[in-house]
Design a protein around this motif. Structure first.
Motif, short mmCIF file in Angstrom:
data_model
loop_
_atom_site.label_atom_id
_atom_site.label_comp_id
_atom_site.label_asym_id
_atom_site.label_seq_id
_atom_site.Cartn_x
_atom_site.Cartn_y
_atom_site.Cartn_z
N TYR A 3 -0.79 6.51 11.89
CA TYR A 3 -1.74 5.56 11.32
C TYR A 3 -1.03 4.23 11.04
O TYR A 3 0.16 4.21 10.70
N PRO A 4 -1.74 3.10 11.17
CA PRO A 4 -1.13 1.81 10.84
C PRO A 4 -0.55 1.79 9.43
O PRO A 4 -1.18 2.25 8.48
N ARG A 5 0.65 1.24 9.32
CA ARG A 5 1.37 1.16 8.04
C ARG A 5 1.18 -0.25 7.49
O ARG A 5 1.87 -1.18 7.88
N VAL A 6 0.22 -0.39 6.58
CA VAL A 6 -0.19 -1.73 6.17
C VAL A 6 0.60 -2.27 4.99
O VAL A 6 0.71 -3.49 4.81
N LEU A 7 1.14 -1.38 4.16
CA LEU A 7 1.95 -1.81 3.01
C LEU A 7 3.10 -0.83 2.80
O LEU A 7 3.06 0.30 3.29
N GLN A 8 4.09 -1.27 2.05
CA GLN A 8 5.20 -0.40 1.64
C GLN A 8 5.48 -0.66 0.17
O GLN A 8 5.76 -1.78 -0.23
N LEU A 9 5.38 0.38 -0.66
CA LEU A 9 5.62 0.24 -2.09
C LEU A 9 7.10 -0.01 -2.38
O LEU A 9 7.98 0.55 -1.72
N LYS A 10 7.36 -0.86 -3.39
CA LYS A 10 8.71 -0.96 -3.94
C LYS A 10 9.08 0.39 -4.54
O LYS A 10 8.22 1.18 -4.95
N GLU A 11 10.36 0.65 -4.63
CA GLU A 11 10.83 1.92 -5.21
C GLU A 11 10.28 2.11 -6.62
O GLU A 11 9.80 3.19 -6.98
N VAL A 40 7.81 6.89 8.85
CA VAL A 40 7.21 6.55 7.56
C VAL A 40 8.16 6.98 6.46
O VAL A 40 9.06 7.80 6.67
N LEU A 41 7.93 6.44 5.27
CA LEU A 41 8.80 6.69 4.11
C LEU A 41 7.93 6.97 2.89
O LEU A 41 6.75 6.62 2.86
N PRO A 42 8.50 7.56 1.86
CA PRO A 42 7.78 7.56 0.58
C PRO A 42 7.42 6.13 0.20
O PRO A 42 8.26 5.23 0.27
N GLY A 43 6.16 5.92 -0.14
CA GLY A 43 5.69 4.58 -0.47
C GLY A 43 4.98 3.87 0.66
O GLY A 43 4.39 2.81 0.45
N THR A 44 4.99 4.43 1.87
CA THR A 44 4.25 3.83 2.97
C THR A 44 2.75 3.99 2.73
O THR A 44 2.29 5.07 2.37
N VAL A 45 2.00 2.91 2.91
CA VAL A 45 0.54 2.94 2.76
C VAL A 45 -0.07 2.95 4.16
O VAL A 45 0.09 1.98 4.92
N GLN A 46 -0.75 4.05 4.49
CA GLN A 46 -1.36 4.20 5.81
C GLN A 46 -2.86 3.93 5.74
O GLN A 46 -3.51 4.23 4.74
N LEU A 47 -3.39 3.38 6.83
CA LEU A 47 -4.83 3.13 6.95
C LEU A 47 -5.39 4.03 8.05
O LEU A 47 -5.03 3.87 9.22
N GLU A 49 2.38 -3.06 10.19
CA GLU A 49 1.11 -3.42 10.84
C GLU A 49 0.23 -4.30 9.95
O GLU A 49 -0.94 -4.52 10.26
N PHE A 50 0.76 -4.81 8.86
CA PHE A 50 -0.04 -5.63 7.94
C PHE A 50 -0.67 -6.83 8.65
O PHE A 50 -1.86 -7.15 8.44
#
Length: 282
Positions: A253-261, A227-234, A181-182
């Motif tokens: 919630y909107p998933r705006v970012l995803q962290l690298k491992e 969602v996954l570990p590292g998902t950034v929700q707003l 959703e970025f």
């Protein structure tokens, strides 16, 4: 066998977690900092997925009932073997009745202890990782005993010269990819997200890290999605939540970012009032 004399603040047995059970709502779990856990097992010559003890902020106190080898990595918690300081990232021999303890936290937030052959706790859904509702116990308890895999010194190889890079313990840049959703964010929101400094709030644990500074949110809720570990929700209030290893498997919630491992490893070593910035990978 290893006896737990003191359990620390939040110490648990973890490996790389449960893969393939998310359709049933089972979290991945597993070590928060995969790099540190991989290093302690590699230094001992273990398989990288052998179970380790993950310690958060404070360390355990353990007594060993046999000769073996151990190794520590991640946060430096002033470890002592029989009251003598020992080093991280170095294989250490322990003898029967030796006591391992920890003191002041000097760097990082989570420390990992591996033992030759690995800890042999109950395997559930292809993992030994402790998680409430999945395993009978979800943290180490005083007086508990941990089984270990017996392994002859003469038949093992360890890699004491393996190069360890601890610079990530002090890193503040969190490398990310765009979340699904970025692109729904305004240009101003995207710029703030990627240029502002954010502060870790006191609401941080194995499930998620919340950030203090709000982003502002006028997006509609989304249909519950993976969602996954590292998902950034707003969240609707504008709060940013970074999901970690024990997170749920779906969210609305909107998933705006995803962290690298590797960024999850960096964040796992942060605690309240530490600051981070996001860096977008193309």
């Amino acid at each position: 066998m290893v006896k737990v004399l003191k359990s620390g603040f939040y110490s648990s047995i973890q490996d790389f977690g449960r893969i393939g059970f998310q359709d049933y709502g089972v979290p991945y779990s597993g070590v928060m900092d995969r790099y540190a856990a991989s290093m302690v097992n590699a230094l001992l010559g273990n398989n990288e997925n052998e179970a380790v003890i993950e310690m958060t902020m404070t360390g355990v106190t353990l007594q060993f009932d046999c000769e073996t080898l151990i190794c520590l990595s991640g946060a430096y918690m002033s470890p002592k073997l029989n009251d003598l300081l020992i080093q991280n990232n170095k294989v250490t021999k322990v003898n029967k009745n030796d006591v391992l303890s920890f003191g002041k936290l000097e760097s990082g937030f989570r420390c990992y202890l591996a033992i030759l052959g690995g800890f042999e706790t109950e395997m559930i859904m292809n993992s030994r990782s402790m998680y409430k509702g999945i395993t009978p116990k979800y943290y180490l308890q005083k007086g508990g005993k941990l089984s270990v895999k017996r392994c002859s010194f003469s038949k093992t190889k360890h890699h004491a010269r393996l190069k360890i890079d601890n610079s990530y313990l002090k890193a503040s840049i969190i490398h990310v990819f765009k979340g699904p959703e970025f692109d729904l964010l305004s240009g101003e929101q995207q710029e703030r997200l990627l240029s502002n400094t954010f502060t870790i709030s006191k609401e941080n644990n194995r499930m998620a890290y919340q950030l203090k500074e709000p982003l502002g949110n006028n997006l509609d809720a989304i249909i519950t999605s993976a969602v996954l570990p590292g998902t950034v929700q707003l969240t609707p209030s504008g709060k940013l939540i970074i999901l970690m290893r024990d997170c749920q498997t779906t969210g609305g919630y909107p998933r705006v970012l995803q962290l690298k491992e590797s960024a999850i490893d960096v964040l796992a070593q942060k605690f309240t009032d530490n600051t981070i910035t996001f860096s977008l990978n193309s």
